[in-house]
Design an enzyme around this catalytic site. Structure first.
Site, PDB file in Angstrom:
ATOM      1  N   CYS A  32       3.308  54.157 -10.396  1.00 10.93           N
ATOM      2  CA  CYS A  32       1.737  54.460  -9.744  1.00 10.93           C
ATOM      3  C   CYS A  32       1.972  55.752  -8.969  1.00 10.93           C
ATOM      4  O   CYS A  32       2.595  55.807  -8.223  1.00 10.93           O
ATOM      5  CB  CYS A  32       1.442  53.429  -8.640  1.00 10.93           C
ATOM      6  SG  CYS A  32      -0.073  53.383  -7.715  1.00 10.93           S
TER       7      CYS A  32
ATOM      8  N   GLU B 154      -9.167  49.060 -16.301  1.00 10.72           N
ATOM      9  CA  GLU B 154      -8.893  47.590 -16.303  1.00 10.72           C
ATOM     10  C   GLU B 154     -10.120  46.951 -17.046  1.00 10.72           C
ATOM     11  O   GLU B 154      -9.592  45.671 -17.194  1.00 10.72           O
ATOM     12  CB  GLU B 154      -9.055  47.461 -14.576  1.00 10.72           C
ATOM     13  CG  GLU B 154      -7.910  48.147 -13.989  1.00 10.72           C
ATOM     14  CD  GLU B 154      -6.577  47.379 -13.825  1.00 10.72           C
ATOM     15  OE1 GLU B 154      -6.749  46.314 -13.926  1.00 10.72           O
ATOM     16  OE2 GLU B 154      -5.644  48.149 -13.524  1.00 10.72           O
TER      17      GLU B 154
ATOM     18  N   ASP C 195       3.112  48.901  -9.780  1.00 12.40           N
ATOM     19  CA  ASP C 195       1.827  49.546  -9.691  1.00 12.40           C
ATOM     20  C   ASP C 195       0.682  48.629  -9.375  1.00 12.40           C
ATOM     21  O   ASP C 195       1.130  47.293  -8.903  1.00 12.40           O
ATOM     22  CB  ASP C 195       1.389  49.954 -11.295  1.00 12.40           C
ATOM     23  CG  ASP C 195       0.057  50.935 -11.216  1.00 12.40           C
ATOM     24  OD1 ASP C 195      -0.190  51.648 -10.541  1.00 12.40           O
ATOM     25  OD2 ASP C 195      -0.904  50.575 -12.385  1.00 12.40           O
ATOM     26  N   SER C 196      -0.373  49.117  -8.798  1.00  9.49           N
ATOM     27  CA  SER C 196      -1.353  48.522  -8.306  1.00  9.49           C
ATOM     28  C   SER C 196      -1.724  47.433  -9.612  1.00  9.49           C
ATOM     29  O   SER C 196      -2.667  46.353  -9.281  1.00  9.49           O
ATOM     30  CB  SER C 196      -2.515  49.202  -7.699  1.00  9.49           C
ATOM     31  OG  SER C 196      -2.963  49.888  -9.125  1.00  9.49           O
TER      32      SER C 196
ATOM     33  N   CYS D 239      -2.221  59.848 -13.098  1.00  7.36           N
ATOM     34  CA  CYS D 239      -2.306  58.252 -12.651  1.00  7.36           C
ATOM     35  C   CYS D 239      -1.725  57.388 -14.251  1.00  7.36           C
ATOM     36  O   CYS D 239      -2.119  57.949 -15.320  1.00  7.36           O
ATOM     37  CB  CYS D 239      -3.835  58.144 -12.768  1.00  7.36           C
ATOM     38  SG  CYS D 239      -4.168  56.411 -12.307  1.00  7.36           S
TER      39      CYS D 239
ATOM     40  N   HIS E 293      -2.745  54.777 -15.204  1.00  2.06           N
ATOM     41  CA  HIS E 293      -3.890  54.157 -15.832  1.00  2.06           C
ATOM     42  C   HIS E 293      -4.361  55.224 -17.069  1.00  2.06           C
ATOM     43  O   HIS E 293      -4.823  54.526 -18.049  1.00  2.06           O
ATOM     44  CB  HIS E 293      -4.980  53.763 -15.113  1.00  2.06           C
ATOM     45  CG  HIS E 293      -4.897  52.404 -14.349  1.00  2.06           C
ATOM     46  ND1 HIS E 293      -4.010  52.354 -13.518  1.00  2.06           N
ATOM     47  CD2 HIS E 293      -5.650  51.313 -14.591  1.00  2.06           C
ATOM     48  CE1 HIS E 293      -4.218  50.978 -12.879  1.00  2.06           C
ATOM     49  NE2 HIS E 293      -4.961  50.491 -13.582  1.00  2.06           N
TER      50      HIS E 293
HETATM   51  N1  DGL Z   1      -2.055  53.520 -11.578  1.00  2.00           N
HETATM   52  C1  DGL Z   1      -2.149  53.914 -10.308  1.00  2.00           C
HETATM   53  C2  DGL Z   1      -1.887  55.645 -10.141  1.00  2.00           C
HETATM   54  O1  DGL Z   1      -1.130  55.859 -11.053  1.00  2.00           O
HETATM   55  C3  DGL Z   1      -3.651  54.013  -9.854  1.00  2.00           C
HETATM   56  C4  DGL Z   1      -4.434  52.768 -10.108  1.00  2.00           C
HETATM   57  C5  DGL Z   1      -5.201  52.407  -8.525  1.00  2.00           C
HETATM   58  O2  DGL Z   1      -6.037  53.301  -8.049  1.00  2.00           O
HETATM   59  O3  DGL Z   1      -4.779  51.557  -7.860  1.00  2.00           O
HETATM   60  O4  DGL Z   1      -2.126  56.039  -9.064  1.00  2.00           O
END
Ligand code: DGL
Length: 262
Positions: free
Chosen positions: A73, A151, A10-11, A183, A185
Protein backbone atom coordinates in the site's frame (compact mmCIF):
# COMPACT_ATOMS: atom_id res chain seq x y z
CA UNK A 1 12.10 -19.08 9.94
CA UNK A 2 12.39 -19.88 6.24
CA UNK A 3 9.15 -21.82 6.43
CA UNK A 4 7.18 -18.85 7.71
CA UNK A 5 4.93 -16.90 5.35
CA UNK A 6 5.67 -13.45 3.97
CA UNK A 7 3.10 -11.00 5.32
CA UNK A 8 1.61 -8.61 2.76
CA UNK A 9 -0.93 -5.92 3.59
CA UNK A 10 -3.07 -3.27 1.98
CA UNK A 11 -6.30 -1.49 2.79
CA UNK A 12 -8.17 -3.59 0.24
CA UNK A 13 -7.76 -5.57 -2.96
CA UNK A 14 -5.09 -3.28 -4.43
CA UNK A 15 -2.26 -5.14 -2.74
CA UNK A 16 -3.38 -8.27 -4.58
CA UNK A 17 -1.54 -6.83 -7.60
CA UNK A 18 1.65 -7.04 -5.52
CA UNK A 19 0.74 -10.42 -4.01
CA UNK A 20 0.09 -11.87 -7.46
CA UNK A 21 3.47 -10.72 -8.74
CA UNK A 22 5.15 -12.21 -5.64
CA UNK A 23 3.37 -15.56 -6.05
CA UNK A 24 4.23 -15.64 -9.76
CA UNK A 25 7.90 -15.02 -9.06
CA UNK A 26 8.13 -17.22 -5.94
CA UNK A 27 5.35 -19.81 -6.23
CA UNK A 28 6.94 -22.00 -3.56
CA UNK A 29 6.56 -19.38 -0.81
CA UNK A 30 3.76 -19.05 1.73
CA UNK A 31 1.95 -15.72 1.88
CA UNK A 32 -0.40 -14.22 4.42
CA UNK A 33 -2.33 -11.33 2.86
CA UNK A 34 -4.11 -8.91 5.17
CA UNK A 35 -6.74 -6.62 3.64
CA UNK A 36 -7.99 -3.98 6.03
CA UNK A 37 -11.25 -3.77 4.12
CA UNK A 38 -13.23 -2.47 7.10
CA UNK A 39 -11.18 0.74 7.07
CA UNK A 40 -10.61 1.30 3.36
CA UNK A 41 -9.77 3.80 1.92
CA UNK A 42 -6.47 4.68 3.58
CA UNK A 43 -5.67 7.27 0.94
CA UNK A 44 -8.30 9.68 2.22
CA UNK A 45 -7.06 9.52 5.84
CA UNK A 46 -4.50 11.59 7.73
CA UNK A 47 -0.97 10.28 8.20
CA UNK A 48 -1.58 9.85 11.96
CA UNK A 49 -4.57 7.60 11.33
CA UNK A 50 -2.73 5.62 8.64
CA UNK A 51 0.18 5.18 11.05
CA UNK A 52 -2.15 3.68 13.70
CA UNK A 53 -3.59 1.27 11.12
CA UNK A 54 -0.08 0.41 9.97
CA UNK A 55 0.98 -0.51 13.51
CA UNK A 56 -2.14 -2.62 14.11
CA UNK A 57 -1.65 -4.46 10.81
CA UNK A 58 2.00 -5.07 11.60
CA UNK A 59 1.17 -6.39 15.09
CA UNK A 60 -1.38 -8.78 13.61
CA UNK A 61 1.05 -10.14 11.02
CA UNK A 62 3.83 -10.52 13.59
CA UNK A 63 1.49 -12.38 15.94
CA UNK A 64 0.55 -14.73 13.11
CA UNK A 65 4.26 -15.33 12.51
CA UNK A 66 5.76 -13.93 9.32
CA UNK A 67 9.38 -13.71 8.20
CA UNK A 68 9.01 -10.36 6.43
CA UNK A 69 6.33 -7.77 5.75
CA UNK A 70 5.60 -6.21 2.38
CA UNK A 71 3.60 -3.02 2.71
CA UNK A 72 1.58 -3.40 -0.49
CA UNK A 73 0.00 0.00 0.00
CA UNK A 74 1.60 3.26 -1.09
CA UNK A 75 -0.40 5.32 1.39
CA UNK A 76 0.90 3.21 4.30
CA UNK A 77 4.39 3.05 2.77
CA UNK A 78 4.53 6.85 2.69
CA UNK A 79 4.02 6.85 6.48
CA UNK A 80 6.77 4.28 6.93
CA UNK A 81 9.17 6.54 5.07
CA UNK A 82 8.63 9.37 7.55
CA UNK A 83 8.85 7.26 10.72
CA UNK A 84 11.00 4.33 11.67
CA UNK A 85 8.55 1.70 12.87
CA UNK A 86 10.38 -0.92 14.96
CA UNK A 87 9.97 -4.51 13.81
CA UNK A 88 11.80 -7.79 14.47
CA UNK A 89 11.40 -8.76 10.79
CA UNK A 90 12.30 -6.74 7.69
CA UNK A 91 9.60 -4.43 6.34
CA UNK A 92 9.57 -3.51 2.66
CA UNK A 93 7.75 -0.43 1.43
CA UNK A 94 6.72 0.00 -2.20
CA UNK A 95 7.85 3.59 -2.63
CA UNK A 96 11.65 3.28 -2.68
CA UNK A 97 11.60 0.47 -5.25
CA UNK A 98 9.14 2.39 -7.45
CA UNK A 99 11.29 5.51 -7.21
CA UNK A 100 14.39 3.51 -8.17
CA UNK A 101 12.67 2.11 -11.27
CA UNK A 102 11.41 5.57 -12.27
CA UNK A 103 14.82 7.19 -11.83
CA UNK A 104 16.34 4.44 -13.97
CA UNK A 105 13.62 4.60 -16.64
CA UNK A 106 13.50 8.36 -17.30
CA UNK A 107 15.55 9.79 -20.14
CA UNK A 108 14.47 13.41 -19.78
CA UNK A 109 14.18 13.60 -15.98
CA UNK A 110 10.49 14.54 -16.15
CA UNK A 111 8.54 12.04 -14.05
CA UNK A 112 4.82 11.97 -13.26
CA UNK A 113 3.40 10.25 -10.18
CA UNK A 114 -0.24 9.34 -9.55
CA UNK A 115 -1.60 8.00 -6.29
CA UNK A 116 -3.95 8.63 -3.39
CA UNK A 117 -4.27 12.00 -1.69
CA UNK A 118 -2.31 10.71 1.32
CA UNK A 119 0.60 9.54 -0.84
CA UNK A 120 0.67 12.75 -2.85
CA UNK A 121 0.47 14.91 0.28
CA UNK A 122 3.40 13.05 1.84
CA UNK A 123 5.53 13.83 -1.25
CA UNK A 124 7.21 10.49 -0.53
CA UNK A 125 7.89 9.80 -4.23
CA UNK A 126 9.18 13.32 -4.86
CA UNK A 127 11.62 12.87 -1.99
CA UNK A 128 12.67 9.34 -2.92
CA UNK A 129 13.20 10.19 -6.60
CA UNK A 130 15.11 13.37 -5.81
CA UNK A 131 17.41 11.48 -3.45
CA UNK A 132 18.39 9.36 -6.44
CA UNK A 133 18.27 12.06 -9.14
CA UNK A 134 18.43 15.54 -7.62
CA UNK A 135 17.92 17.09 -11.07
CA UNK A 136 14.65 15.27 -11.72
CA UNK A 137 11.37 17.14 -12.08
CA UNK A 138 8.56 15.25 -10.38
CA UNK A 139 4.91 16.15 -10.99
CA UNK A 140 2.15 14.68 -8.85
CA UNK A 141 -1.56 14.08 -9.36
CA UNK A 142 -3.91 12.62 -6.77
CA UNK A 143 -6.60 10.37 -8.28
CA UNK A 144 -8.98 9.70 -5.36
CA UNK A 145 -11.81 8.35 -7.55
CA UNK A 146 -9.78 5.44 -8.89
CA UNK A 147 -9.64 3.24 -5.75
CA UNK A 148 -13.47 3.01 -5.44
CA UNK A 149 -13.72 2.26 -9.17
CA UNK A 150 -11.24 -0.62 -8.86
CA UNK A 151 -12.99 -1.89 -5.71
CA UNK A 152 -16.20 -1.83 -7.81
CA UNK A 153 -14.31 -3.87 -10.45
CA UNK A 154 -14.99 -1.20 -13.09
CA UNK A 155 -11.81 -2.01 -14.93
CA UNK A 156 -11.77 -1.52 -18.69
CA UNK A 157 -14.87 0.59 -18.30
CA UNK A 158 -15.59 3.80 -20.28
CA UNK A 159 -16.34 5.74 -17.11
CA UNK A 160 -13.05 4.72 -15.45
CA UNK A 161 -11.18 5.56 -18.67
CA UNK A 162 -12.77 9.00 -18.69
CA UNK A 163 -11.79 9.61 -15.06
CA UNK A 164 -8.18 8.65 -15.86
CA UNK A 165 -8.24 10.93 -18.92
CA UNK A 166 -9.48 13.81 -16.79
CA UNK A 167 -6.90 13.32 -14.02
CA UNK A 168 -4.09 13.02 -16.54
CA UNK A 169 -4.79 16.34 -18.26
CA UNK A 170 -2.89 18.31 -15.60
CA UNK A 171 0.07 15.93 -15.60
CA UNK A 172 0.27 15.84 -19.39
CA UNK A 173 0.89 19.61 -19.44
CA UNK A 174 4.40 18.58 -18.37
CA UNK A 175 6.78 16.75 -20.70
CA UNK A 176 6.82 13.51 -18.67
CA UNK A 177 8.44 10.42 -20.15
CA UNK A 178 7.83 8.19 -17.11
CA UNK A 179 4.71 7.71 -15.01
CA UNK A 180 4.70 6.02 -11.60
CA UNK A 181 1.43 4.28 -10.78
CA UNK A 182 1.90 5.06 -7.08
CA UNK A 183 -1.07 3.12 -5.75
CA UNK A 184 -1.35 -0.65 -5.71
CA UNK A 185 -4.92 -0.45 -6.99
CA UNK A 186 -3.76 1.08 -10.28
CA UNK A 187 -1.82 -1.72 -12.03
CA UNK A 188 -5.15 -3.25 -13.12
CA UNK A 189 -5.77 0.07 -14.94
CA UNK A 190 -2.43 0.01 -16.72
CA UNK A 191 -3.95 -0.37 -20.18
CA UNK A 192 -6.23 2.62 -19.62
CA UNK A 193 -3.31 4.76 -18.37
CA UNK A 194 -1.21 3.67 -21.35
CA UNK A 195 -3.99 4.65 -23.76
CA UNK A 196 -4.06 8.15 -22.28
CA UNK A 197 -0.32 8.83 -21.87
CA UNK A 198 0.78 7.16 -25.10
CA UNK A 199 3.45 4.63 -25.97
CA UNK A 200 6.38 7.00 -25.36
CA UNK A 201 5.67 7.25 -21.63
CA UNK A 202 7.11 4.42 -19.56
CA UNK A 203 4.87 3.08 -16.79
CA UNK A 204 6.31 1.93 -13.46
CA UNK A 205 4.24 0.23 -10.76
CA UNK A 206 4.54 -1.24 -7.26
CA UNK A 207 4.51 -4.95 -8.28
CA UNK A 208 7.47 -4.33 -10.66
CA UNK A 209 9.26 -2.39 -7.93
CA UNK A 210 8.85 -4.93 -5.15
CA UNK A 211 9.97 -7.83 -7.35
CA UNK A 212 13.12 -5.91 -8.27
CA UNK A 213 13.68 -5.11 -4.58
CA UNK A 214 13.28 -8.66 -3.22
CA UNK A 215 15.00 -10.45 -6.08
CA UNK A 216 18.40 -11.46 -4.76
CA UNK A 217 17.85 -9.86 -1.33
CA UNK A 218 16.27 -13.03 0.05
CA UNK A 219 16.56 -16.72 -0.61
CA UNK A 220 12.96 -17.30 -1.73
CA UNK A 221 11.41 -20.49 -3.09
CA UNK A 222 10.85 -20.48 -6.83
CA UNK A 223 9.61 -24.07 -6.79
CA UNK A 224 6.92 -25.93 -4.87
CA UNK A 225 3.26 -25.46 -4.16
CA UNK A 226 3.40 -22.56 -1.74
CA UNK A 227 0.33 -21.25 0.03
CA UNK A 228 -1.84 -18.14 0.04
CA UNK A 229 -3.93 -17.30 3.08
CA UNK A 230 -6.08 -14.20 3.13
CA UNK A 231 -7.29 -12.35 6.22
CA UNK A 232 -9.71 -9.41 5.96
CA UNK A 233 -11.21 -7.06 8.50
CA UNK A 234 -14.50 -7.12 6.59
CA UNK A 235 -15.78 -9.65 4.11
CA UNK A 236 -18.70 -9.51 1.70
CA UNK A 237 -19.61 -11.78 -1.22
CA UNK A 238 -18.54 -8.97 -3.61
CA UNK A 239 -15.11 -8.77 -1.97
CA UNK A 240 -14.67 -12.52 -1.98
CA UNK A 241 -15.36 -12.62 -5.75
CA UNK A 242 -13.04 -9.70 -6.39
CA UNK A 243 -10.20 -11.31 -4.40
CA UNK A 244 -10.65 -14.52 -6.35
CA UNK A 245 -10.70 -12.89 -9.77
CA UNK A 246 -7.71 -10.63 -9.05
CA UNK A 247 -5.63 -13.55 -7.77
CA UNK A 248 -6.20 -15.72 -10.84
CA UNK A 249 -4.64 -18.05 -11.94
CA UNK A 250 -3.75 -18.72 -8.28
CA UNK A 251 -6.37 -19.56 -5.70
CA UNK A 252 -6.29 -18.63 -2.03
CA UNK A 253 -6.00 -21.64 0.28
CA UNK A 254 -8.11 -19.87 2.87
CA UNK A 255 -9.94 -16.62 3.43
CA UNK A 256 -11.06 -15.53 6.89
CA UNK A 257 -12.43 -12.57 8.77
CA UNK A 258 -10.19 -11.15 11.49
CA UNK A 259 -10.51 -8.59 14.25
CA UNK A 260 -7.39 -6.51 14.71
CA UNK A 261 -8.32 -5.94 18.33
CA UNK A 262 -9.71 -2.47 18.08
N1 DGL B 1 -3.80 0.57 -2.39
C1 DGL B 1 -3.57 1.72 -1.58
C2 DGL B 1 -2.29 2.44 -1.97
O1 DGL B 1 -1.45 1.88 -2.65
C3 DGL B 1 -4.66 2.75 -1.60
C4 DGL B 1 -6.02 2.34 -1.30
C5 DGL B 1 -6.68 3.23 -0.28
O2 DGL B 1 -6.81 4.45 -0.48
O3 DGL B 1 -7.02 2.66 0.72
O4 DGL B 1 -2.11 3.58 -1.60
Amino acid sequence: MNDLPIGVFDSGVGGITVLRALTEKWPGEKFLYLADTARLPYGAKSSDTIEQYFIQNLKFLLKEGVKAVVVACNSASSVLMKKKIPSPVPIFNVIHPGARLAAAATRTGHIGVVGTRATMLSEAYVQAIKELSPEANVYQQACPLLVPLVEENWVDDPLTNMVIYRYMQTLLKHPIDTLVLGCTHYPVLKKAFKNVVGASVELVDSPMGIIAELDGAFDLATEGDGQIDVACTDLTPHLENLFASMLLPRKANSIRLVDLGR
